[in-house]
Design an enzyme around this catalytic site. Structure first.
Site, PDB file in Angstrom:
ATOM      1  N   LYS A 158     -28.787  13.895 -21.791  1.00  0.00           N
ATOM      2  CA  LYS A 158     -28.163  13.116 -22.982  1.00  0.00           C
ATOM      3  C   LYS A 158     -28.724  14.043 -24.344  1.00  0.00           C
ATOM      4  O   LYS A 158     -29.660  14.869 -24.416  1.00  0.00           O
ATOM      5  CB  LYS A 158     -28.373  11.861 -23.010  1.00  0.00           C
TER       6      LYS A 158
ATOM      7  N   ARG B  69     -29.626   6.020 -13.748  1.00  0.00           N
ATOM      8  CA  ARG B  69     -28.455   6.771 -13.392  1.00  0.00           C
ATOM      9  C   ARG B  69     -28.641   8.277 -13.782  1.00  0.00           C
ATOM     10  O   ARG B  69     -28.741   8.567 -15.080  1.00  0.00           O
ATOM     11  CB  ARG B  69     -27.091   6.162 -14.449  1.00  0.00           C
TER      12      ARG B  69
END
Length: 740
Positions: A683, A718
């Protein structure tokens, strides 16, 4: 005349109930006696036999008190009164008993009663009643009894001055509770309205969390709580502020309130007193019940789901606990159990409900076997409102609950603060006491699990950090957009992830990156269904049997995916964008991951104000989503939460979530106990920290973020890079996760 012989502050040592630490041990009891008699003859003659010898009374009371054992201080007081009246023929006596070690934060608690000969009329001979009949005034059948808590010291925000709203100050609370019926030594038990420990616990919790400007409102709120939550009939509340005035010891108020003061009609049902929050009861239902469920034969999770379905024919399921895999007790040579609990609303009385549960057990194939043996389903009433209820066929509360961790654990998920009406301990306290008791064995396991409806797969949360591998069937995802639009490429990547150690495949057909374009439901379905079908029809059995999560916030997509082989719903909006998704999870009994987000992917980056407490803000908002999901029929054991890193969070907030992750679902948080998923893989905030604009090159930064999450107890990661993050999780688990 009413002359008095007074014995002040006589200290005895007695086993009476429990002490301030809830231990059954001898503790000091301070006794004050007022014996009403006529001392005129002794006063005129200066001859002791014409009076009552206080020395003899003291010896007799001390001997009796120290050789006896009572559960309630009221029973001891009545027994001493009876002793004085029957042995020393006094017509009237006032007894005040104080327990200095009764409560941690109070000077003492105790009882004051007045008794006369008339109170024990049937136990005295007629000659005894007639003799020495100096005083005929009755004690009022016990209605003048008092239970008191003296000098309870608490801290709270209270006052009208600005500085008083900045720091908690000490307040001193004195309570006088007026019993609802006469207590005597033959009734050696305590009901909730008489239990000072329960009242103090409830009041203290309120006080510590409250903010008031006036002492008047503060005292009124204490009275209201005692009457409406603890079902006290009448109470005097005295509140003092020692810091209120410069040149006075304190200032305060004293009020007296009764049930009529708050227009509250607290009725008794069956035996005992109600202990329920009427706000929890849906319209049309009268009773709140907690039921334990267990199964260790056949399809255990299917059995529990079926039992709940059958129960709903006459009751309403309000909540369920998490699901636990537990070792068998009593008869250990049998399969392990699955155990849970549920909270229901019903109009059935206890016996009718028992018949209902037995019929469900019979219809589901339970037959008579050895006691505590195997069974496809076991249903037990644990609590019914707050009553004590005993017949030849049913005892409420359940007699063995306090020695069964497999009952207490699920109960604490949905009723941690519910108080046992006989033991006067909450479910949380009962569990804590059991885990510290000699009867607890660490060899008996009670492990929280997630059942998945493919090949009876169970994820046992205590064993490892589970890896969810990402497959984005999208052209515009921030990290791997366009890489797996082709079914063959997606299938090949799925096989690679499985071989690298993924526990769950997460398949998404709609990018949720910031400013992502909207995708039609039809396009999303057309993207994900072919890959789900290809995985399920694969000749590779490991791949074909892997749990599949559908990454979507559309209920139609979720249902299509489940019908074609998906097993979990992963909703980045937590149901915010389509509340029908809850009913899909409930309908198919599949787990749902509820992530925190604000707005939509296009607007979320402008919605990052959390009023100075990020974790509390996220928890409050996600908790509301959880409640809506449960109300829609989603089982608690099927809910996984996600704080939503990168979704309506700025750079610093993403780091703060990882830093404070253990507060998110930790002890006493709103989301306590819920399994947690974290998605940090590749991210932007990681790229900012390491100055790496290319998402695929952020795997080392991802590893550090994953390690931080595991140290805080995260359950699922995840990730895109399954092999690398699996290795990270194995090492981190070895450091931080307790193996079972």
């Amino acid at each position: 005349m009413e002359d008095k012989i007074i014995i002040k502050d006589l200290e005895v040592h007695n086993i009476i109930g429990v002490d301030s630490w809830e231990r059954v041990k001898k503790q000091p009891i301070i006794i004050n006696l007022i014996i009403y008699t006529d001392i005129s003859h002794a006063g005129d003659t200066d001859h002791l036999p014409y009076s009552i010898d206080y020395s003899t009374v003291t010896k007799s009371v001390t001997k009796f008190s120290e050789e006896s054992s009572f559960k309630s201080i009221e029973a001891l007081a009545d027994a001493i009164a009876k002793l004085c009246i029957t042995e020393f023929h006094t017509p009237k006596v006032n007894i005040r008993l104080e327990k200095p070690k009764a409560l941690l934060h109070a000077k003492c608690a105790g009882v004051e009663i007045t008794r006369t000969k008339e109170d024990y009329y049937n136990e005295l001979s007629q000659s005894q009643v007639n003799a020495n009949a100096i005083i005929s005034t009755s004690s009022g059948n016990g209605y003048n009894d008092r239970i008191f808590v003296q000098d309870l010291r608490l801290n709270t925000i209270i006052g009208v001055n600005p500085w008083e709203s900045e720091e908690k100050q000490s307040v001193i609370v004195n309570l006088i509770i007026y019993p609802t019926y006469k207590v005597d030594s033959g009734k050696d038990y305590v009901i909730k309205p008489h239990n000072y420990r329960t009242i103090v616990r409830t009041v203290s919790k309120h006080v510590e969390e409250s903010k008031y400007k006036t002492v008047e409102a503060f005292a009124t709120s204490i009275a209201r709580i005692a009457i409406m939550e603890c079902h006290v009939n009448k109470i005097t509340v005295r509140v003092e502020k020692p810091s209120a005035l410069m040149f006075a010891a304190s200032a305060g108020v004293e009020i007296v309130r009764s049930q009529a003061s708050f227009n509250k009609n607290i009725s008794n049902t069956f035996t005992g007193v109600q202990n329920r929050d009427v706000k929890e009861l849906p319209e049309g239902y009268n009773h709140l019940v907690y039921i334990a469920l267990g199964s260790n034969m056949g399809n255990c999770i299917g059995n529990i789901n079926e039992a709940l379905r059958l129960l709903e024919s006459e009751c309403k399921i309000l909540d369920t606990s998490f699901m636990y895999e537990t070792s068998p007790m009593y008869v250990v040579d049998q399969p392990i159990f699955l155990n849970s609990a549920c909270k229901i609303a019903t109009n059935l009385d206890p016996e009718e409900l028992l018949i209902k549960l037995k019929n469900i057990e019979t219809n589901m194939g339970r037959t008579q076997t050895i006691r505590h043996g195997q069974r496809p389903i076991d249903l037990d009433i644990i609590f019914y409102d707050g009553i004590e209820y005993t017949t030849s066929t049913l005892t409420i509360p359940h007699q063995l609950m306090s020695e069964r961790e497999f009952v207490l654990r699920p109960l604490c998920d949905i009723a941690k603060g519910f108080e046992h009406p006989k033991l006067f301990r909450t479910c949380g306290q009962l569990l804590s006491h059991y885990l510290k008791s000699p009867s607890y064995s660490p060899n008996n396991f009670v492990d929280k699990i997630l059942p998945i409806n493919i090949n009876d797969i169970i994820l046992k949360w205590s064993t490892k950090t589970f890896i969810m591998g990402v497959i984005n069937v999208t052209p515009d995802s921030f990290s791997d957009g366009g890489s797996y639009m082709n079914v063959d490429l997606a299938l090949s990547h799925a096989l690679k992830l499985v071989e690298e150690g993924t526990d769950i495949l997460d398949i998404g057909g709609c990018s949720t990156r910031p400013d992502a374009d909207d995708v039609s439901i039809e396009d999303e379905i057309n993207r994900v269904l072919p890959i789900i079908r290809a995985i399920r029809s694969s000749s590779n059995t490991t791949l074909s049997n892997i749990p599949i999560s559908i990454d979507t916030f559309h209920s139609e997509v979720a249902e299509e995916a489940i019908q074609n082989g998906a097993n979990i719903i992963n909703d980045i909006s937590g149901g915010l964008l389509d509340e029908k998704i809850y009913s899909i999870s409930a309908k198919y009994n599949v787990p749902i991951i509820l992530q925190h987000m604000r707005g939509t992917p296009k607007t979320m980056n402008q919605l990052t104000d959390y009023n100075n407490d990020l974790i509390l803000g996220i928890s409050n908002e996600l908790y509301e989503r959880v409640k809506i999901a449960i109300n829609a029929g989603v089982k608690r054991w099927n809910i996984i939460i996600d704080p939503g890193i990168g979704f309506a969070k700025n750079f610093n907030q993403n780091l703060e979530i990882l830093k404070r992750l253990n507060e998110f679902n930790g002890k006493d948080s709103l989301l306590e106990g819920f399994p947690c998923l974290i998605g940090v893989s590749r991210k932007q905030f990681i790229g900012t920290v390491i100055n790496q604009p290319i998402p695929q090159n952020r795997n080392w930064g991802t590893a550090a973020a994953c390690t931080a999450a595991i140290s805080a107890g995260v359950d699922i990661l995840r990730v895109h890079d399954v092999k690398e993050m699996s290795d990270v999780a194995k090492v981190a688990d070895s450091i931080w996760r307790v193996k079972k």
